[in-house]
Enzyme design. Structure first.
Site, PDB file in Angstrom:
ATOM      1  N   ASN A 136       0.828  -1.126   0.073  1.00  0.00           N
ATOM      2  CA  ASN A 136      -0.080   0.146   0.100  1.00  0.00           C
ATOM      3  C   ASN A 136       0.949   1.445   0.005  1.00  0.00           C
ATOM      4  O   ASN A 136       1.739   1.475   0.833  1.00  0.00           O
ATOM      5  CB  ASN A 136      -0.986   0.142   1.092  1.00  0.00           C
ATOM      6  CG  ASN A 136      -1.684   1.232   1.357  1.00  0.00           C
ATOM      7  OD1 ASN A 136      -2.478   1.547   0.705  1.00  0.00           O
ATOM      8  ND2 ASN A 136      -1.310   2.329   2.266  1.00  0.00           N
ATOM      9  N   GLU A 137       0.737   2.192  -0.750  1.00  0.00           N
ATOM     10  CA  GLU A 137       1.501   3.324  -0.986  1.00  0.00           C
ATOM     11  C   GLU A 137       3.093   3.117  -0.558  1.00  0.00           C
ATOM     12  O   GLU A 137       3.439   3.572   0.329  1.00  0.00           O
ATOM     13  CB  GLU A 137       0.669   4.441  -0.157  1.00  0.00           C
ATOM     14  CG  GLU A 137      -0.433   4.610  -0.499  1.00  0.00           C
ATOM     15  CD  GLU A 137      -1.281   5.930   0.237  1.00  0.00           C
ATOM     16  OE1 GLU A 137      -0.496   6.730   1.161  1.00  0.00           O
ATOM     17  OE2 GLU A 137      -2.230   6.540  -0.207  1.00  0.00           O
ATOM     18  N   TYR A 181      -7.321  11.562  -3.072  1.00  0.00           N
ATOM     19  CA  TYR A 181      -8.370  11.897  -2.108  1.00  0.00           C
ATOM     20  C   TYR A 181      -8.780  13.250  -2.540  1.00  0.00           C
ATOM     21  O   TYR A 181      -8.096  14.230  -3.353  1.00  0.00           O
ATOM     22  CB  TYR A 181      -7.631  12.253  -0.831  1.00  0.00           C
ATOM     23  CG  TYR A 181      -7.639  10.778   0.155  1.00  0.00           C
ATOM     24  CD1 TYR A 181      -8.852  10.435   0.607  1.00  0.00           C
ATOM     25  CD2 TYR A 181      -6.423   9.871  -0.001  1.00  0.00           C
ATOM     26  CE1 TYR A 181      -8.594   9.014   1.191  1.00  0.00           C
ATOM     27  CE2 TYR A 181      -6.331   8.802   0.536  1.00  0.00           C
ATOM     28  CZ  TYR A 181      -7.659   8.323   1.345  1.00  0.00           C
ATOM     29  OH  TYR A 181      -7.505   7.088   1.999  1.00  0.00           O
ATOM     30  N   GLU A 210      -8.273   3.881  -3.132  1.00  0.00           N
ATOM     31  CA  GLU A 210      -8.582   5.138  -1.834  1.00  0.00           C
ATOM     32  C   GLU A 210      -8.927   6.209  -2.564  1.00  0.00           C
ATOM     33  O   GLU A 210      -8.145   6.848  -3.472  1.00  0.00           O
ATOM     34  CB  GLU A 210      -7.109   5.062  -1.013  1.00  0.00           C
ATOM     35  CG  GLU A 210      -6.909   3.985  -0.286  1.00  0.00           C
ATOM     36  CD  GLU A 210      -5.847   4.264   0.751  1.00  0.00           C
ATOM     37  OE1 GLU A 210      -5.643   5.596   1.048  1.00  0.00           O
ATOM     38  OE2 GLU A 210      -5.088   3.436   1.107  1.00  0.00           O
ATOM     39  N   GLN A 224     -13.232   6.063   4.145  1.00  0.00           N
ATOM     40  CA  GLN A 224     -13.438   4.569   4.536  1.00  0.00           C
ATOM     41  C   GLN A 224     -14.834   4.350   5.122  1.00  0.00           C
ATOM     42  O   GLN A 224     -15.696   5.077   5.297  1.00  0.00           O
ATOM     43  CB  GLN A 224     -12.586   4.571   5.734  1.00  0.00           C
ATOM     44  CG  GLN A 224     -10.991   4.782   5.161  1.00  0.00           C
ATOM     45  CD  GLN A 224      -9.932   4.035   6.168  1.00  0.00           C
ATOM     46  OE1 GLN A 224     -10.309   3.471   7.335  1.00  0.00           O
ATOM     47  NE2 GLN A 224      -8.647   4.518   5.832  1.00  0.00           N
TER      48      GLN A 224
HETATM   49  O1  AHR Z   1      -7.182   6.422   4.316  1.00  0.00           O
HETATM   50  C1  AHR Z   1      -6.217   6.769   5.132  1.00  0.00           C
HETATM   51  C2  AHR Z   1      -4.678   6.616   4.669  1.00  0.00           C
HETATM   52  O2  AHR Z   1      -4.684   7.452   3.553  1.00  0.00           O
HETATM   53  C3  AHR Z   1      -4.229   5.371   4.403  1.00  0.00           C
HETATM   54  O3  AHR Z   1      -3.802   4.559   5.395  1.00  0.00           O
HETATM   55  C4  AHR Z   1      -3.255   5.438   3.403  1.00  0.00           C
HETATM   56  O4  AHR Z   1      -3.191   4.452   2.522  1.00  0.00           O
HETATM   57  C5  AHR Z   1      -3.605   6.782   2.612  1.00  0.00           C
HETATM   58  O5  AHR Z   1      -2.495   7.615   2.742  1.00  0.00           O
END
Ligand code: AHR
Length: 534
Positions: free
Chosen positions: A202-203, A283, A338, A387
């Site tokens: 992840n990332e 995001y 995400e 989330q």
């Molecule tokens: O969703 C919160 C965080 O955002 C996650 O853990 C990460 O993958 C992202 O930076």
């Protein structure tokens, strides 16, 4: 939403009569013409676009899902019943777990076996709180089963090893009596589990280990080789999808990241087992650290956030174009695993818990992003909003025994008919909504046809001040009946609270079907979904 129900139809007629009153004498705008040719179809809108993300973060798992075996909150095997019932209605296709950043510090062995014997660890990413490990592998899969969904596991690449991840998958999926499969059986699950999706890290360019693209690629190749799903039912048709870490924003390093992975994938040898998707994280945030409020904001902040959310389209287009160079047949999907709004933490909460409210603006963010994914459905076949519960742009908020559905929840429910529907192109002039130097489209429209032939329309009015009249004409079908719902609230920042849980909830749409087509009145700042039956 029942397309044949006469009640919504009647409500629609009554509602239309009240529009002139709502506009308070202002000169009505000319209707916006939308034309749909139902015979022209595009890609399937994969149901996996409606995936959820549940990280060990704040009150997302503990309190949100898991209340413990001794809880007075009604539960089934310590998983709260109200949350399960609400999520079932969303037909959640998959749940990504255990992170996020948490995944790259998660060691699965600490989360199996008798609850009382599980070690407490720390959650350094998210508030430094204790992680009791009482919600582990079996509890997650129980939860996924209870809501009728599928598991999307993220394995630890950052601080784990290929052997640890390989063992986890063998523990979960082996049907033969290996030592790991027997241990699984001893822990209560004799049959192999199905794991629909596997995320490899992840990332990894950030919290997942600060890796360069080349370094991550070397890890990906090793994990892809050794982390296997042995479930006999998943060797052909239900083959587990593998997702590699992909880009995370607009910086040039991310274009290079996508190039690196895809170039190597194109030149792969037989022993690099299949890769099904490259993730994209994006995001809705004007800048980090997130400072915009989730409630109590003004129209300027409303417009700035909507402008930020629409950047998703350009980001997908940029990375799809890179992928096209190496994968013109689009065998590797882009997985936006995400996405969602990220605001300042609610006052009085642990900043590491990422707690925020969810307003009418978030409903629009949800609709606009899903529309973008659907327009890219040939490449974007998986997405996970961040989330699911109590964290970021959540579906559900809980407070002890209380639970509320957010405006985002309602949009996901209204969009259920779009799952596995076929994209239908629409022609319309979006118009403009202008605020403080920001120009946005005034409306957005998505159309899709389901297996029964119903044409589904989603109509979003971004303008927070003016209603929009939409007249949709249909080619390739005869529209005979319809039903639909509209979601809005009194203000741009209207939210549901534990005292007023239905302040923002769907109401019958204001619409009329006649020989000219379907006329719909979209209230300011609203999302409407209508099913039109042939
Ligand atoms: O969703 C919160 C965080 O955002 C996650 O853990 C990460 O993958 C992202 O930076």
């Amino acid at each position: 939403m029942r397309v044949t129900s006469p009640l919504p139809f009647l409500a629609a007629l009554v509602g239309l009569a009240s529009v002139g009153v709502a506009a308070q004498g202002a000169a009505p705008d000319a209707p916006i013409a939308v034309s749909v040719d139902a015979s022209r179809t595009g890609a399937t809108i994969d149901r996996n676009l409606f995936g959820q993300f549940a990280e060990h973060l704040g009150k997302g798992i503990y309190e949100g899902v898991w209340v413990g075996p001794e809880s007075a909150i009604p539960n089934t095997r310590a998983i709260r019943n109200d949350v399960v019932a609400a999520l079932k209605d969303l037909k959640v296709p998959n749940v990504r777990w255990p992170g996020g950043c948490f995944a790259d510090e998660y060691h699965w062995r600490k989360g199996i076996g008798p609850l009382e014997a599980r070690p407490a660890t720390l959650n350094p990413n998210w508030g430094g709180v204790l992680e009791p490990n009482t919600f582990g592998t079996h509890e997650f899969l129980d939860f996924v089963g209870q809501i009728g969904s599928e598991a999307y596991l993220s394995v630890n690449v950052g601080s784990g090893t290929p052997a640890e991840a390989a063992d986890w998958l063998e523990y979960l999926t082996a049907a033969q009596p290996t030592a790991l499969a027997e241990e699984r059986a001893a822990n209560g699950h004799a049959a192999p589990y199905g794991i629909a999706i596997l995320g490899i890290g992840n990332e990894s360019w950030d919290c997942g280990g600060n890796m360069s693209a080349e370094y991550y690629l070397s890890q990906l190749r090793v994990y892809s080789r050794f982390v296997r799903n042995f479930n006999p039912a998943q060797q052909a048709e239900k083959r587990m999808l593998r997702v590699a870490v992909g880009p995370g924003g607009k910086e040039p390093r991310f274009a290079e990241w996508t190039e690196t992975i895809m170039k190597s994938w194109k030149g792969r040898q037989w022993s690099w087992d299949h890769l099904d998707a490259l993730s994209l994280h994006n995001y809705t945030v004007v800048r980090f650290p997130p400072a915009y409020k989730s409630v109590g904001f003004d129209e300027q902040a409303y417009a700035e956030i909507l402008q930020a959310t629409l950047e998703m389209d350009g980001l997908i287009a940029e990375h799809s174009a890179i992928m096209d160079k190496y994968d013109p047949k689009k065998e590797v999907a882009l997985a936006v695993d995400e996405w969602g709004s990220w605001y300042a933490p609610l006052p009085g909460t642990n900043p590491g818990f990422l707690a925020q409210q969810n307003s009418v603006r978030d409903a629009l963010i949800a609709a606009l992003n899903i529309n973008i994914f659907a327009r890219h459905a040939d490449r974007v076949r998986l997405a996970n909003i961040a989330q699911m519960i109590n964290v970021l742009q959540a579906m559900i908020l809980t407070d002890g025994p209380k639970m509320i559905r957010t405006p985002t929840y309602h949009v996901f429910k209204m969009y259920v008919p779009f799952q596995q529907a076929t994209f239908v192109p629409v022609a319309f002039d979006a118009g403009r909504y202008v605020r403080g130097g920001i120009t946005l489209p005034r409306v957005d429209v998505l159309a899709a046809k389901d297996a029964a032939g119903t044409l589904w329309l989603s109509l979003t009015n971004l303008d927070p001040n003016r209603p929009a009249e939409i007249t949709t004409t249909f080619a390739g079908m005869t529209a005979r009946s319809f039903a639909g719902e509209t979601l809005t609230g009194p203000a741009i920042d209207s939210v549901n609270t534990f005292d007023a849980p239905d302040a923002v909830a769907p109401r019958p749409a204001r619409a009329r079907l006649d020989r000219r087509g379907l006329s719909v009145t979209l209230p300011p700042k609203s999302v409407t979904v209508i099913g039109v039956r042939p």
